[in-house]
Write an enzyme that holds these catalytic residues in place. Structure first.
Site, mmCIF file in Angstrom:
data_model
loop_
_atom_site.group_PDB
_atom_site.id
_atom_site.type_symbol
_atom_site.label_atom_id
_atom_site.label_comp_id
_atom_site.label_asym_id
_atom_site.label_seq_id
_atom_site.Cartn_x
_atom_site.Cartn_y
_atom_site.Cartn_z
ATOM 1 C CB THR A 1 -0.899 0.021 1.252
ATOM 2 O OG1 THR A 1 -1.563 1.276 1.365
ATOM 3 C CG2 THR A 1 -0.079 -0.185 2.523
ATOM 4 C CG ASP A 2 -1.111 4.974 -1.004
ATOM 5 O OD1 ASP A 2 -1.669 4.373 -0.072
ATOM 6 O OD2 ASP A 2 -1.715 5.808 -1.717
ATOM 7 C CD GLU A 3 -3.344 3.650 4.580
ATOM 8 O OE1 GLU A 3 -3.091 3.846 5.786
ATOM 9 O OE2 GLU A 3 -4.463 3.324 4.168
ATOM 10 C CE1 TYR B 1 -3.103 -2.570 5.742
ATOM 11 C CE2 TYR B 1 -3.213 -0.202 5.314
ATOM 12 C CZ TYR B 1 -3.155 -1.515 4.857
ATOM 13 O OH TYR B 1 -3.117 -1.759 3.505
ATOM 14 C CE LYS C 1 0.307 -4.665 2.940
ATOM 15 N NZ LYS C 1 0.107 -6.025 2.362
#
Length: 359
Positions: free
Chosen positions: A133-135, A159, A163
């Site tokens: 993810t870009d997060e 989260y 990741k």
């Protein structure tokens, strides 16, 4: 190819499974433990196909993963299985650490031991594709920058930290053991079969039931939106054509404030399912779904802006999104209006629409 896909009954995973079965000659092994967000109805259209195989299993189960590799002899792995909702990670981070970190470790080890036994072209052609993810990059607040493949990691939530950890594990297994890996980091996905706790389906379904549409803070948080079927095409491109050891960012070129997304959904619903034709509003004097919008206290550590630079995957692999936000979001609303049986069955489970996030 025989592609082992983890999390293939989830939102993005099921789109990848459907894409591969419907548009290629490859076979799929769908490994999913069917947690609350896994739904076999998302792959019902291809579930009887001779090139589709389903294994209900947890990626943290080392023995079952070993047996699955030995039985199906995959030529590639696409690892999508993950706990993925920021709000849930804030309320209960332990499950995110277990699945996203230890699950990825367990899968990497199963893949590595399997890969070491391969010979010739089977060994050189094997790929482990980790979908992230870009997060993991953190927050772009106050800048006009975009996330690139070289952006430093600065995760903000349990989260995104889990990741980021899994990304680092995958790259370490490439550097240390030589496992042939590729990594992708994507922006916010939306589209058919999206689990109702996420922003877009949450708004659609709450609106249809005449419930309030809670928006965190003032709704100014910016996300880049990517239609899930565009993402599925990109992921297949990467697993089949991507260069070992490389990272590819995948974005939709659609930066929108959360409040803009909510207002757009309300406008489309006003057009496709006017309040005057919705029995849920039979005793209401409201004229537009936008009257349901309410602003609620922001969540802890809420990132203000994400935005992806997807020029590398366009330049090197020739992928660009086919859907604009306007076309994709309308298709999404139409899908939910036409598939009430699907989401009604999802909502009849333990999960209730109580929280809403920007991811």
């Amino acid at each position: 190819m025989m592609i082992l896909i983890t999390g293939g009954a989830g939102f993005i995973g099921s789109a990848v499974v459907r894409h591969i079965i419907e548009n290629t000659k490859d076979s799929v092994i769908n490994v999913d433990c069917l947690t609350y967000a896994g739904n076999v109805e998302s792959v019902a259209s291809i579930s009887d196909h001779e090139r589709y195989h389903f294994v209900q299993a947890n990626i943290c189960d080392a023995q079952v993963m070993k047996e699955t590799f030995e039985k199906y002899q995959p030529t590639a792995v696409m690892h999508l299985a993950a706990e993925s909702h920021v709000d849930r990670s804030i309320d209960g981070p332990a499950e995110f650490m277990q699945t996203n970190i230890m699950g990825t470790f367990t899968l990497l080890e199963a893949a590595r031991q399997y890969w070491l036994e391969l010979k010739g072209n089977k060994k050189s052609n094997f790929r482990f594709h980790h979908i992230s993810t870009d997060e993991v990059y953190g927050d772009l607040e106050g800048t006009h920058d975009l996330f690139t493949e070289e952006t430093s990691y600065a995760p903000s939530s349990p989260y995104s930290a889990s990741k980021a950890s899994s990304d680092h594990l995958v790259r370490a297994w490439n550097r240390t053991y030589g496992l042939p890996v590729v990594v992708t980091n994507c922006s916010n996905n939306y589209g058919p079969y999206h689990f109702p706790e996420k922003l877009i389906p949450h708004v659609i379904l709450n609106a249809l039931d005449a419930k309030s549409l809670p928006v965190y803070g003032d709704g100014s948080q910016i996300r880049d939106w990517l239609y899930v079927e565009d993402h599925a095409r990109a992921l297949y491109k990467v697993v089949t054509e991507g260069i070992v050891g490389e990272t590819y960012n995948i974005g939709g070129h659609n930066e929108k404030k959360n409040i803009e997304v909510v207002e757009t959904l309300c406008n489309i619903l006003d057009d496709l399912k006017p309040i005057s034709e919705n029995p849920a509003f039979s005793t209401s004097s409201m004229k537009s779904y936008s009257e349901l919008i309410t602003f609620v206290k922001d969540r802890p550590g809420h990132d203000v802006r994400y935005a992806i630079d997807a020029s590398k995957i366009e330049k090197e692999l020739g992928w660009v999104p086919e859907e604009s936000f306007d076309t994709g979001i309308r298709k999404t609303v139409e899908w939910y209006l036409n598939n009430e049986n699907w989401w009604r069955r999802v909502l009849s489970g333990e999960y209730q629409l109580q929280r809403i996030g920007g991811k």
